[in-house]
Design an enzyme around this catalytic site. Structure first.
Site, PDB file in Angstrom:
ATOM      1  N   ALA A  34       0.875  -1.179   0.000  1.00 39.00           N
ATOM      2  CA  ALA A  34       0.000   0.000   0.000  1.00 39.00           C
ATOM      3  C   ALA A  34       0.909   1.225   0.000  1.00 39.00           C
ATOM      4  CB  ALA A  34      -0.863  -0.016   1.258  1.00 39.00           C
TER       5      ALA A  34
ATOM      6  N   GLY B 215       0.443  -5.150   0.849  1.00 39.89           N
ATOM      7  CA  GLY B 215      -0.719  -5.152  -0.047  1.00 39.89           C
ATOM      8  C   GLY B 215      -0.366  -5.715  -1.419  1.00 39.89           C
TER       9      GLY B 215
ATOM     10  N   GLU C  98      -0.823  -9.288  -0.878  1.00 41.44           N
ATOM     11  CA  GLU C  98      -2.242  -9.561  -0.601  1.00 41.44           C
ATOM     12  C   GLU C  98      -3.081  -9.555  -1.866  1.00 41.44           C
ATOM     13  OE1 GLU C  98      -2.364  -6.530   2.556  1.00 41.44           O
ATOM     14  OE2 GLU C  98      -3.351  -8.063   3.755  1.00 41.44           O
TER      15      GLU C  98
ATOM     16  N   GLU D  52       4.193  -5.678   7.281  1.00 32.75           N
ATOM     17  CA  GLU D  52       3.424  -4.676   8.012  1.00 32.75           C
ATOM     18  C   GLU D  52       3.844  -4.547   9.480  1.00 32.75           C
ATOM     19  OE1 GLU D  52       2.250  -6.844   5.907  1.00 32.75           O
ATOM     20  OE2 GLU D  52       0.747  -5.931   4.602  1.00 32.75           O
TER      21      GLU D  52
HETATM   22  N1  T1G Z   1       4.672   3.428   0.055  1.00 31.78           N
HETATM   23  C1  T1G Z   1       5.155   4.640  -0.307  1.00 31.78           C
HETATM   24  N2  T1G Z   1       6.442   4.870  -0.664  1.00 31.78           N
HETATM   25  C2  T1G Z   1       7.282   3.814  -0.640  1.00 31.78           C
HETATM   26  C3  T1G Z   1       6.861   2.519  -0.252  1.00 31.78           C
HETATM   27  C4  T1G Z   1       5.483   2.348   0.106  1.00 31.78           C
HETATM   28  N3  T1G Z   1       4.991   1.171   0.443  1.00 31.78           N
HETATM   29  N4  T1G Z   1       7.938   1.698  -0.322  1.00 31.78           N
HETATM   30  C5  T1G Z   1       8.965   2.443  -0.736  1.00 31.78           C
HETATM   31  N5  T1G Z   1       8.589   3.713  -0.922  1.00 31.78           N
HETATM   32  C6  T1G Z   1       9.420   4.812  -1.392  1.00 31.78           C
HETATM   33  C7  T1G Z   1      10.574   5.111  -0.450  1.00 31.78           C
HETATM   34  O1  T1G Z   1      10.142   6.007   0.560  1.00 31.78           O
HETATM   35  C8  T1G Z   1      11.572   5.738  -1.402  1.00 31.78           C
HETATM   36  O2  T1G Z   1      11.116   7.059  -1.646  1.00 31.78           O
HETATM   37  C9  T1G Z   1      11.360   4.955  -2.696  1.00 31.78           C
HETATM   38  O3  T1G Z   1      10.031   4.397  -2.605  1.00 31.78           O
HETATM   39  C10 T1G Z   1      12.356   3.835  -2.891  1.00 31.78           C
HETATM   40  O4  T1G Z   1      12.293   3.041  -1.702  1.00 31.78           O
HETATM   41  C11 T1G Z   1      -2.659  -3.021   3.112  1.00 31.78           C
HETATM   42  C12 T1G Z   1      -1.131  -1.747   4.858  1.00 31.78           C
HETATM   43  C13 T1G Z   1      10.225  -2.066  -1.624  1.00 31.78           C
HETATM   44  C14 T1G Z   1      12.161  -3.204  -0.496  1.00 31.78           C
HETATM   45  O5  T1G Z   1       6.409  -2.073   3.988  1.00 31.78           O
HETATM   46  O6  T1G Z   1      10.606  -2.240   1.994  1.00 31.78           O
HETATM   47  O7  T1G Z   1       0.891  -2.759   2.312  1.00 31.78           O
HETATM   48  O8  T1G Z   1      13.168   8.234  -0.814  1.00 31.78           O
HETATM   49  O9  T1G Z   1      14.654   3.565  -1.013  1.00 31.78           O
HETATM   50  O10 T1G Z   1      15.940   0.208  -1.126  1.00 31.78           O
HETATM   51  O11 T1G Z   1      -1.747  -4.810   4.316  1.00 31.78           O
HETATM   52  O12 T1G Z   1      11.106   0.368  -0.277  1.00 31.78           O
HETATM   53  O13 T1G Z   1      12.904   7.726  -3.261  1.00 31.78           O
HETATM   54  O14 T1G Z   1      11.442   9.449  -2.152  1.00 31.78           O
HETATM   55  O15 T1G Z   1      13.317   1.740   0.146  1.00 31.78           O
HETATM   56  O16 T1G Z   1      15.033  -0.470  -3.434  1.00 31.78           O
HETATM   57  C15 T1G Z   1       3.901  -2.716   3.083  1.00 31.78           C
HETATM   58  C16 T1G Z   1       8.185  -0.848   2.136  1.00 31.78           C
HETATM   59  C17 T1G Z   1       3.227  -1.377   3.175  1.00 31.78           C
HETATM   60  C18 T1G Z   1       7.416  -2.135   1.835  1.00 31.78           C
HETATM   61  C19 T1G Z   1      12.524  -1.241  -1.997  1.00 31.78           C
HETATM   62  N6  T1G Z   1       5.085  -2.604   2.252  1.00 31.78           N
HETATM   63  N7  T1G Z   1       9.224  -0.615   1.162  1.00 31.78           N
HETATM   64  O17 T1G Z   1      13.727  -0.896  -1.332  1.00 31.78           O
HETATM   65  O18 T1G Z   1      14.087   1.441  -2.252  1.00 31.78           O
HETATM   66  S1  T1G Z   1       1.856  -1.448   4.263  1.00 31.78           S
HETATM   67  C20 T1G Z   1       6.268  -2.263   2.798  1.00 31.78           C
HETATM   68  C21 T1G Z   1      10.391  -1.329   1.215  1.00 31.78           C
HETATM   69  C22 T1G Z   1       0.732  -2.436   3.442  1.00 31.78           C
HETATM   70  C23 T1G Z   1      -1.381  -3.720   3.464  1.00 31.78           C
HETATM   71  C24 T1G Z   1      -0.432  -2.889   4.246  1.00 31.78           C
HETATM   72  C25 T1G Z   1      11.436  -0.917   0.211  1.00 31.78           C
HETATM   73  C26 T1G Z   1      11.565  -1.873  -0.982  1.00 31.78           C
HETATM   74  P1  T1G Z   1      12.221   8.197  -1.994  1.00 31.78           P
HETATM   75  P2  T1G Z   1      13.647   2.461  -1.095  1.00 31.78           P
HETATM   76  P3  T1G Z   1      14.803   0.041  -2.062  1.00 31.78           P
END
Ligand code: T1G
Length: 695
Positions: free
Chosen positions: A63, A102, A105, A125
């Protein structure tokens, strides 16, 4: 679709591809476009199967976390998932990169999932203080069983594609183009007329659990060892339990309620703050984004002691050959033997194979003279914390190393500018302050000298990423950021002993607050003699610690320090001798001892640190409050679910902290407790540190 989702037809197969760089997060416009695309494909009589995939470097990574503080907008992810689940045609998810949260999911709503080799799939999460909020807690156990599902959801760690295949989460691993592989798989499903079973209708992996509820409790116990103080794991357990015996749609409602509650809670806000703060910290104000880092093919480390050995391991672990320089053969051998022992211990734990140990050790080149390191592109000095020693080393490095070699010092508090000016290349000198054990702790304070060149700074940041550290750029100041604030806490902790607390009272208060260890147990672990030597060099005194050192009580290494240690045990035990020493010192200093409750102890330790953090921001030694939070979370074990000292300050409220600091200043007579101007100003304006414009 407005550039966020592409829908195309390959004959009678529809291909829906998310295109929302950089990680295909499921933002509102992506969800809207997905709902539209799936509706079209569902209603198109010429379409017999649907493939869901993505463009760019990864399938949907979750998400859009940036939307969590805004009012939810429909369609929700759950709406899109329900739509996909209503489709009677085969729906195949073809994933790659990191389908997370998500992003995973939404694939559980599809009939089939295939993954490129190298894909890592997970529900992280819990690391954001949340639980899966779009059916993951109900569908995943039905596909992979409760054991695997609980481990994935409670750890938040992703699993590789081959494990996902073995667990039944995916149906096939492919090489090559995700869309083409998805189409081929869809065609196979059509040709074989495979039954379309939805994850939500699968009960086979839950039946046994219904018959034997004890198993669930055992699974949970194994997976919640490190969740002290956290809300999300407890919530995850409740909704996972519901997967066993609550009707599916009712259980989804329970999951949604728990998710919404956690998302609004302080703990998740703190953890989301750190997620973004960690990434912000790597963006350096004034450093042009396109600054080209220097190429680092070889590294060298000066000193094979605890820090030098750990630092050298960081390079080797990233596949960078490293020359490790010691002054004599014995010290060098001790260092290399310790490194090999660490790798063998890791192999014994299954962290690497025996063959890997040999390969890893082959990346080390141990020498007893600097000349052999002359082709290194970066050198990290990790020698004795004494300016005379640094001077000798940096004069030698400056003479021996190539003109573009970067010279970094691992000093934890000495003046990096003074060290840089020992050389003729101050622009190529900076601090890289690792935290012990250097091969484990993720924080790296990158100390920017007055003369450090932009490309040298950019190189240090690139090296940090390569060796999997969390970098924070800090300015030159005694103790930089982390140790400067730690010193304030240590002074206050000593005061509390004199005023009436005992080591176990202070440590107990901080561990209850969420630190893994209190200041006195930590001093015993690190060794009291280290800070004793520093205090003597500065003419400072710590009444209790100095007396302990004068009595040869250096902590665990001598079997006693603030606490007693049974031989072979690291468990701190209160020592009546220390308690009498403390009482006698209070008496000698004319301090009347009085009881201190835990709330007071925590405020006396944390609020002065926050005040010092405000000064650090005023002086520009740290660029953002979030940088300070990242330092304390990754370098000192500040509880993640409190978001770091500066985020915590905003949660408590700056006006309350300001008032308490004024009281502390009166109580202790220490002017440093007077609120820093920045803190005072923010408090009077009803603002928090978080309101400071992004640097
Ligand atoms: N939402 C918004 N921005 C995100 C994002 C996300 N989920 N993930 C990464 N970014 C942005 C990050 O801030 C950075 O921005 C850029 O993308 C590159 O990220 C409903 C509620 C995928 C392994 O927890 O683990 O789904 O600094 O530097 O090192 O049940 O990003 O460039 O402006 O980290 O290659 C669950 C979180 C969400 C994954 C990539 N998902 N992201 O790593 O790049 S909650 C996560 C990561 C959810 C559902 C629930 C990593 C990555 P900027 P990065 P990276």
């Amino acid at each position: 679709m407005p550039g966020k989702v592409a829908l195309r037809h390959d004959g009678d197969v529809a291909v829906i591809a998310v295109d929302n760089p950089p990680v295909n997060a499921l933002s509102h416009d992506v969800r809207t476009a997905l709902a539209d695309a799936f509706t079209r494909a569902r209603d198109d009589a010429n379409i017999r199967a649907i493939v869901l995939t993505a463009q760019g470097r990864t399938f949907v990574a979750g998400a859009d976390i940036t939307e969590f503080d805004k009012p939810p907008m429909s369609p929700s992810l759950s709406d899109v998932i329900a739509l996909i689940e209503s489709i009677q045609k085969p729906v195949v998810a073809s994933v790659f990169g990191t389908p997370l949260g998500g992003g995973l999911e939404i694939t559980l709503a599809c009939h089939f999932r295939i993954a490129a080799s190298g894909t890592r799939l997970g529900l992280p999460e819990i690391k954001l203080g949340l639980i899966p909020g779009a059916g993951g807690t109900q569908r995943l156990p039905r596909l992979v069983g409760m054991q695997k599902a609980a481990a994935m959801i409670l750890s938040g760690d992703p699993i590789p594609a081959k494990d996902a295949l073995a667990a039944g989460l995916i149906d096939e691993i492919f090489e090559g183009d995700p869309a083409a592989s998805g189409i081929a798989f869809a065609r196979k499903v059509l040709a074989e007329k495979r039954p379309l079973t939805r994850a939500r209708d699968r009960e086979d992996k839950l039946v046994a659990l219904r018959a034997d509820p004890k198993t669930f409790e055992e699974i949970v116990a194994v997976n919640t060892k490190r969740s002290r103080g956290l809300d999300a794991p407890a919530a995850a357990i409740e909704v996972l339990r519901a997967a066993i015996d609550v009707p599916f749609d009712d259980a989804l409602k329970l999951e949604r309620e728990a998710f919404v509650r956690l998302r609004a809670g302080d703990q998740s806000k703190a953890q989301r703050h750190i997620f973004f703060a960690e990434r912000e910290a790597a963006k350096i104000p004034g450093l042009p984004k396109d600054t080209k880092p220097r190429e680092i093919k070889r590294a060298a480390v000066i000193g094979a002691g605890t820090m030098g050995g750990g630092i050298a391991m960081c390079f080797a672990n990233a596949g960078i050959p490293v020359t490790i320089v010691e002054t004599n053969a014995d010290a060098l051998k001790r260092g290399l033997d310790t490194i090999e022992k660490n790798y063998r211990a890791s192999a014994a734990r299954g962290g690497m194979s025996e063959a890997d140990v040999g390969k890893r050790m082959s990346l080390f080149n141990g020498v007893t003279g600097m000349d052999a390191a002359k082709d290194a592109d970066i050198v990290v000095e990790a020698a004795f914390e004494e300016m005379g020693v640094k001077r000798e080393i940096f004069e030698g490095l400056d003479r021996v190393m190539g003109p573009r070699t970067i010279l970094a010092t691992n000093t934890s508090y000495l003046d990096v500018n003074e060290i840089a000016r020992i050389t003729r290349r101050p622009a190529s000198v900076l601090g890289m302050h690792f935290f012990s054990p250097a091969n484990v702790m993720r924080l790296l304070e990158i100390v920017r000298g007055a003369d450090t060149a932009p490309d040298v700074l950019a190189t240090a940041l690139a090296v940090a990423r390569a060796i999997k550290k969390v970098p924070v750029v800090v300015g030159v100041s005694h103790g930089f950021v982390g140790n400067r604030m730690l010193r304030i806490r240590s002074i206050e902790a000593e005061r509390l002993l004199l005023e009436g607390a005992l080591p176990q009272d202070v440590d107990g208060a901080l561990t209850e607050f969420g630190f893994p260890m209190g200041p006195f147990a930590m001093s015993d672990l690190a060794g009291l003699d280290i800070s004793w030597r520093m205090r003597k060099a500065q003419g400072a005194r710590a009444e209790i610690a100095d007396q302990l050192c004068e009595a040869g009580r250096f902590g665990q290494k001598t079997g006693k320090g603030f606490y007693l240690y049974e031989s072979g045990s690291r468990a701190p035990r209160p020592d009546p001798e220390v308690e009498s020493l403390i009482a006698a010192t209070s008496k000698r200093l004319g301090v009347t001892r009085h009881p201190l409750d835990r709330k007071t102890i925590v405020e006396r330790l944390i609020f002065p640190m926050i005040n010092e953090g405000a000064r650090i921001l005023e002086e520009g030694i740290a660029a953002r409050p979030g940088d300070i939070d990242v330092i304390w979370i990754y370098g000192y074990g500040f509880p993640l679910w409190r978001g770091g000292p500066m985020f915590h300050a905003d949660t408590v409220g700056l006006s309350y902290i300001r008032d308490r600091l004024r009281e502390f200043a009166k109580q202790t007579g220490d002017k440093r407790h007077e609120p820093a101007p920045l803190l005072d100003t923010l408090a009077s304006e009803g603002r928090g540190f978080g309101s400071l414009a992004k640097a």
